[in-house]
Enzyme design. Structure first.
Site, PDB file in Angstrom:
ATOM      1  N   ASP A 210       5.117  20.257   5.946  1.00  0.00           N
ATOM      2  CA  ASP A 210       3.878  19.671   5.813  1.00  0.00           C
ATOM      3  C   ASP A 210       2.885  20.642   5.715  1.00  0.00           C
ATOM      4  OD1 ASP A 210       2.457  16.723   6.035  1.00  0.00           O
ATOM      5  OD2 ASP A 210       1.385  18.122   7.145  1.00  0.00           O
ATOM      6  N   ILE A 211       1.786  20.439   4.682  1.00  0.00           N
ATOM      7  CA  ILE A 211       0.550  21.221   4.836  1.00  0.00           C
ATOM      8  C   ILE A 211      -0.146  21.158   5.950  1.00  0.00           C
ATOM      9  CG2 ILE A 211      -1.194  22.348   3.198  1.00  0.00           C
ATOM     10  CD1 ILE A 211       0.374  21.229   0.962  1.00  0.00           C
ATOM     11  N   ASN A 218      -9.218  18.878   1.142  1.00  0.00           N
ATOM     12  CA  ASN A 218      -9.714  17.809   0.236  1.00  0.00           C
ATOM     13  C   ASN A 218     -11.058  17.509   0.364  1.00  0.00           C
ATOM     14  OD1 ASN A 218      -7.504  17.603  -1.585  1.00  0.00           O
ATOM     15  ND2 ASN A 218      -6.571  16.216  -0.020  1.00  0.00           N
ATOM     16  N   HIS A 223     -10.520  17.666  -4.408  1.00  0.00           N
ATOM     17  CA  HIS A 223      -9.271  16.902  -4.662  1.00  0.00           C
ATOM     18  C   HIS A 223      -8.576  18.215  -5.739  1.00  0.00           C
ATOM     19  CE1 HIS A 223      -8.725  13.471  -2.209  1.00  0.00           C
ATOM     20  NE2 HIS A 223      -9.954  13.170  -2.407  1.00  0.00           N
ATOM     21  N   ASP A 227      -5.086  19.839  -5.022  1.00  0.00           N
ATOM     22  CA  ASP A 227      -3.844  20.018  -6.177  1.00  0.00           C
ATOM     23  C   ASP A 227      -3.309  21.404  -6.569  1.00  0.00           C
ATOM     24  OD1 ASP A 227      -4.175  16.977  -6.244  1.00  0.00           O
ATOM     25  OD2 ASP A 227      -5.261  17.115  -8.324  1.00  0.00           O
ATOM     26  N   GLU A 253       1.251  15.537   1.348  1.00  0.00           N
ATOM     27  CA  GLU A 253       1.318  16.830   1.386  1.00  0.00           C
ATOM     28  C   GLU A 253       2.827  17.243   2.267  1.00  0.00           C
ATOM     29  OE1 GLU A 253      -1.504  15.619   5.058  1.00  0.00           O
ATOM     30  OE2 GLU A 253      -0.888  14.843   3.054  1.00  0.00           O
TER      31      GLU A 253
END
Length: 331
Positions: A210-211, A218, A223, A227, A253
């Site tokens: 997971d980030i 964000n 956003h 991305d 994420e």
């Protein structure tokens, strides 16, 4: 979910099974009346043969439904159709040759293109040799031409249908932003990989990562920047994994990486290599990005859901431990 709903869902999810069931049903509805009629017009041999063919087709359909091995069942049904067609030409003159046309269509919808070409060639040859009504050269050429037209149309239709189905399945199983497979793809791949590992006794590992603080990315940079981070991590994973490895985006994420042939000891090394590469190479508007990784070797006897849950729990342990680290679940 009721039994009828599960039955319908299975047919919707398996196109090949639906084709096998369709042809099996059509065979019973169409051939059965003809077979029964044969007994009333003193053609008991043809009637018996028709009933035998239907029994074989029904067996193939039942096998496909019970085992899920639809391709083998479809090949068997296509071959039975061809045997039926050639035999009925010898037993029923002259109308027996008319059965060739639906059989030619069925070949290309049931079997692979190469197998369908072989089977259809055998049907055409068998009909031309066995039907006395095609003794004249012009009649043989007429049948050959019409059979070729039907086969060509069936070939084109089956090819286009297979291509479009493959494209739709790829869209349904792939995340458009990162190019990774999605959660639906993971569910299918886990069962396949675990079954293969059990048969071969080869190790199998999984990473779930997971980030860290992705919401901040964000919120702070927009956003589009988020991305870009997702795409950057996906590109990094693709560049640092083997062809047999499978990459998935679970949502938001969170990602997963399926690693066939990776021992528990090597699993930590792979995870750390990936973690360090992300920290070194992925940024959000100049700010470093990190990931927390949970690694889990597969355990004998556990379900895909249990294995995924262990990897997920290890990832959350990495989060609680300070993020930007790897936690390996016990084997």
């Amino acid at each position: 979910m009721t039994g009828s709903e599960a039955w319908k869902d299975r047919i919707k999810a398996d196109f090949h099974l639906a084709i096998v069931l369709l042809f099996g049903t059509i065979t019973v509805l169409v051939v059965l009346p003809f077979s029964i009629r044969r007994f009333f017009v003193d053609e008991a041999l043809a009637g018996t043969f028709g009933l035998l063919i239907m029994a074989c087709i029904a067996s193939g359909v039942a096998y496909a439904w019970r085992t899920g091995r639809t391709q083998g069942a479809a090949n068997f049904i296509a071959a039975i159709y061809c045997v039926f067609c050639i035999a009925i030409v010898h037993l029923v003159q002259p109308s027996g040759a008319l059965w060739a046309y639906p059989v030619l269509v069925a070949n290309f919808l049931l079997a692979s293109r190469s197998r369908a070409l072989l089977l259809s060639s055998g049907v055409v040859a068998g009909v031309m040799i066995g039907n006395v009504q095609l003794a004249a050269v012009v009649d043989q050429l007429t049948f050959l031409g019409t059979a070729l037209m039907v086969s060509t149309f069936a070939f084109v239709f089956a090819s286009r249908t297979a291509l479009q189905r493959a494209q739709l399945e790829a869209i349904a199983l792939r995340d458009p932003l990162t190019g990774a497979n999605n959660r639906r793809g993971l569910d299918a791949e886990l069962e396949i990989a675990m079954a293969s590992s059990k048969r071969s006794s080869e190790p199998l590992g999984m990473l779930v990562f997971d980030i860290d603080h992705f919401k901040r990315v964000n919120d702070s940079f927009g956003h589009e920047a988020g991305d870009q981070v997702l795409r950057g991590i996906a590109a990094l994973v693709h560049a640092n994994t083997r062809r047999q490895d499978r990459f998935f985006r679970l949502g938001g994420e969170e990602f997963a990486l399926l690693l066939p042939g990776t021992s528990p000891a090597a699993l930590r090394d792979v995870a750390e290599k990936l973690r360090q590469a992300v920290e070194r190479e992925v940024q959000a508007e100049g700010h470093p990005v990190t990931i927390s990784i949970g690694a889990a070797p597969v355990r004998a006897g556990e379900t895909p859901a249990e294995w995924l849950a262990r990897a997920d729990a290890a990832m959350y342990a990495a989060k609680r431990g300070g993020r930007n680290r790897t936690v390996v679940a016990e084997a």
